[in-house]
Motif scaffolding. Sequence first.
Motif, short mmCIF file in Angstrom:
data_model
loop_
_atom_site.label_atom_id
_atom_site.label_comp_id
_atom_site.label_asym_id
_atom_site.label_seq_id
_atom_site.Cartn_x
_atom_site.Cartn_y
_atom_site.Cartn_z
N SER A 1 0.85 -1.18 0.00
CA SER A 1 0.00 0.00 0.00
C SER A 1 0.89 1.24 0.00
N LEU A 2 0.38 2.30 -0.60
CA LEU A 2 1.15 3.52 -0.77
C LEU A 2 0.75 4.56 0.27
N ILE A 3 1.67 5.46 0.56
CA ILE A 3 1.41 6.59 1.44
C ILE A 3 1.70 7.86 0.65
N PHE A 4 0.78 8.81 0.72
CA PHE A 4 0.95 10.10 0.07
C PHE A 4 0.94 11.19 1.12
N ASP A 5 1.88 12.10 1.03
CA ASP A 5 1.91 13.27 1.90
C ASP A 5 1.24 14.42 1.17
N LEU B 1 -3.13 7.23 3.70
CA LEU B 1 -2.56 5.88 3.82
C LEU B 1 -3.48 4.83 3.23
N GLY B 2 -2.85 3.72 2.82
CA GLY B 2 -3.59 2.52 2.46
C GLY B 2 -4.11 2.46 1.05
N LEU B 3 -3.52 3.21 0.12
CA LEU B 3 -3.96 3.17 -1.27
C LEU B 3 -3.10 2.18 -2.05
N LEU B 4 -3.71 1.52 -3.02
CA LEU B 4 -2.99 0.58 -3.87
C LEU B 4 -2.72 1.21 -5.22
N ASP B 5 -1.58 0.86 -5.81
CA ASP B 5 -1.23 1.39 -7.12
C ASP B 5 -2.14 0.80 -8.19
N GLU C 1 1.05 7.59 -8.99
CA GLU C 1 0.60 8.97 -8.83
C GLU C 1 -0.87 9.00 -8.47
N LEU C 2 -1.21 9.90 -7.57
CA LEU C 2 -2.60 10.12 -7.17
C LEU C 2 -3.22 11.01 -8.23
#
Length: 177
Positions: A24-28, A47-51, A89-90
């Motif tokens: 899982s990815l973390i973005f600030d 937190l907790g997003l998947l690519d 990328e979000l």
Amino acid sequence: MNKKMKNIIAALMLTLWGGTAQASLIFDFSFTNSVNNGGGIVTGEILGLLDNATGSATSVRVLSNSSGFGIGEYIGSPGLNVFTVFAGELISFDFVSFGINNLPPAVTDSTLKLTFNSDNILGIAGLANFDNRVGLADFRQTGFSVVQRSVPEPGMFILLSFGIAGLLFSRLKFQKA
């Protein structure tokens, strides 16, 4: 096939299986909050997003606010907690959390709204010191930014360690025989 070869193959399979887990990815994120919301420079993490997927974040946290309010975890409404990640990328998101709908330990006295659609480059962000509303400001006015933070996947390293330990154990056992 002898026992040593079976152990080596099992260890390699375990190691390879561990490497396929999707982390899982973390973005600030950070933005300058609207004066209508109380102002301040706001920073946080998603937190907790998947690519290469669309889904809900497991947690959205405000880590700091120079105006001093709204710090903590936010729970999004089910239909308004949607993030799309592509190639790390979000690319779009719609998140709102009204404090009035939250239970402690989540933030109950503030509201957080983050929305971005890359198709028309429309984005708004706001953190309000109200539990049921938020004023929104265009991203161009807020200086909103979001970046992925690199986080190693601990499960992969654990499985890799077991695979290497299995190889070493089978070698020691073979040498004693």
